[in-house]
Design an enzyme around this catalytic site. Sequence first.
Site, PDB file in Angstrom:
ATOM      1  N   GLU A 173     -35.157 -47.480  50.231  1.00 16.91           N
ATOM      2  CA  GLU A 173     -34.812 -46.291  49.425  1.00 16.91           C
ATOM      3  C   GLU A 173     -35.591 -45.049  49.857  1.00 16.91           C
ATOM      4  OE1 GLU A 173     -34.953 -47.237  45.192  1.00 16.91           O
ATOM      5  OE2 GLU A 173     -33.151 -48.462  45.369  1.00 16.91           O
ATOM      6  N   GLU A 292     -29.445 -54.317  47.340  1.00 13.69           N
ATOM      7  CA  GLU A 292     -29.898 -54.387  45.933  1.00 13.69           C
ATOM      8  C   GLU A 292     -28.693 -54.107  45.057  1.00 13.69           C
ATOM      9  OE1 GLU A 292     -33.399 -52.257  44.600  1.00 13.69           O
ATOM     10  OE2 GLU A 292     -34.369 -52.566  46.546  1.00 13.69           O
TER      11      GLU A 292
HETATM   12  O1  AHR Z   1     -35.357 -53.798  42.100  1.00 10.07           O
HETATM   13  C1  AHR Z   1     -36.252 -52.920  41.496  1.00 10.07           C
HETATM   14  C2  AHR Z   1     -36.425 -51.633  42.267  1.00 10.07           C
HETATM   15  O2  AHR Z   1     -35.232 -50.900  42.215  1.00 10.07           O
HETATM   16  C3  AHR Z   1     -36.687 -51.751  43.753  1.00 10.07           C
HETATM   17  O3  AHR Z   1     -38.028 -51.947  44.042  1.00 10.07           O
HETATM   18  C4  AHR Z   1     -36.226 -50.442  44.269  1.00 10.07           C
HETATM   19  O4  AHR Z   1     -35.816 -50.509  45.616  1.00 10.07           O
HETATM   20  C5  AHR Z   1     -35.124 -50.026  43.332  1.00 10.07           C
HETATM   21  O5  AHR Z   1     -35.227 -48.727  42.924  1.00 10.07           O
END
Ligand code: AHR
Length: 495
Positions: A173, A292
């Site tokens: 990110e 994610e």
């Molecule tokens: O999954 C929790 C968090 O969410 C992760 O560390 C991050 O990449 C995202 O913002």
Amino acid sequence: MKSTTIHLHRQFQIGPVDPRIFGGFLEHMGRAVYEGVYQPDSAHADADGCRTDVLHALRRLNMTAMRYPGGNFASGYHWMDGIGNPSQRPTVRELAWQSLESNQFGTDEYIRLCHTMDWTPMLTVNLGTGTPEEARNWVEYCNCASGTRYADLRTANGSRSPHHVTLWCLGNEMDGPWQLGHVPADQYAIQAQQAAKMMKDTDRSIELVACGSCGIGMTTYMDWDRRVLEHMGDLADYISLHRYVANREANTPDYLAVTNSIDRQIEEMDAVCRFVQARNRSQKRAYLCFDEWNVWYRNQQMDGAGKHAPHLIEEVYNLEDALVVAGFLNAFIRHADVVRIANLAQIVNVIAPLLTRGDELLVQSIFHPFAMMSKRRNGFALRSAVEGPGYASSTNGYVRYLDTSSILDGDKLHVFITNRSLNEPAIADIALADGRLDACVNGETLTGPSATAANSFETPDLVTTRPFESVNFKHGRARCELPPLSFTAMTLKAS
Ligand code: AHR
């Protein structure tokens, strides 16, 4: 009762379903590692200090690629803190989650866990506070035969054979201002290109995931991705997508229609990949790594207050969340030609299908759709034409009541269907245009007493599965009745 026909044809294949879309994500955050997978003082601990109750449950999810060690954590993590004699590893201040990191679980423990669980390792390098060279050194530590500095270190730490980590993420990110070391797209692209070159020079067999936009709401959405891909050229094998969805307005029909928006996010990201491929006049196409994804909006506890293994974002999931999780997986299967890797974020305690409390373990609602689909994942995704009633949702557009995907596996057809109707059962008529459906091999359905029903340690089976075999066959078509607010997975015999 509303009736929907799902039209399929065995020649109308989208592509093989990559098993890696059934991946997971284990971050050093909250109680995901410590008190999650790893707890040497638990009554359930094995010889490696891992919790057998947690691992036993995770085995039922049949996960593939396991992303580690973050997440935001990765952007401040120095991998050398987590190797060697555990008693000599440093305890450090962890900035992403304001926690204490003891480093008792690190690269070699993670690789051992991957072996135990048959997971494909997937490491995220630190491009926040780390350097491209530190990333390269980690590749040498993991993948090179002994005889040079970092590979010898691995041997000295007990692993003569290389770990063979083939999947690497180039940071996490990096488009988000909250990220340690966040930089504009062009700067990230330069760092990622430098790291990628050195990493691939160290091991030509690895595949790399460039950081894409972490959400559709980012102001740099699409532009970030285009710039990164253009600069990285053929060094990027995949670009990442992230998505956390929510039902903040308590509007279930709209929430369940979020599949439209997930489909769209995938198609937009693929459009950028194709645009850049054409613009760069390249033979190589970057694919999508949805590394994610999940439901996350209720628990916003993200400050660890300087503690080790604090309770962070321990979301409690209900039936409608489980239906949304099924919707994500349906969307990945519908785009099997472009989505090659996906990681449910996360696996235990932190926005997870499993929760621990002392030595107890709770299976949450979202566990079930993942397990139901993962065990039926082999084969080729089929296009479907869905003919039936639907509704106009308030923000996500028009959807049919039934959300579906299907996979052809030889003479077996796996069909996944969510009935989004709040209170009406639905009839699904499944028609294979070039063949017959003759029998139901097996099936199961997930539902519960209401959209907001959730399992708890006191009532662990409120939202659960039951066998589903009441499928009727007539003229080579399958016909079944799906309960309201339910998700059904079935395997049919096709001839
Ligand atoms: O999954 C929790 C968090 O969410 C992760 O560390 C991050 O990449 C995202 O913002």
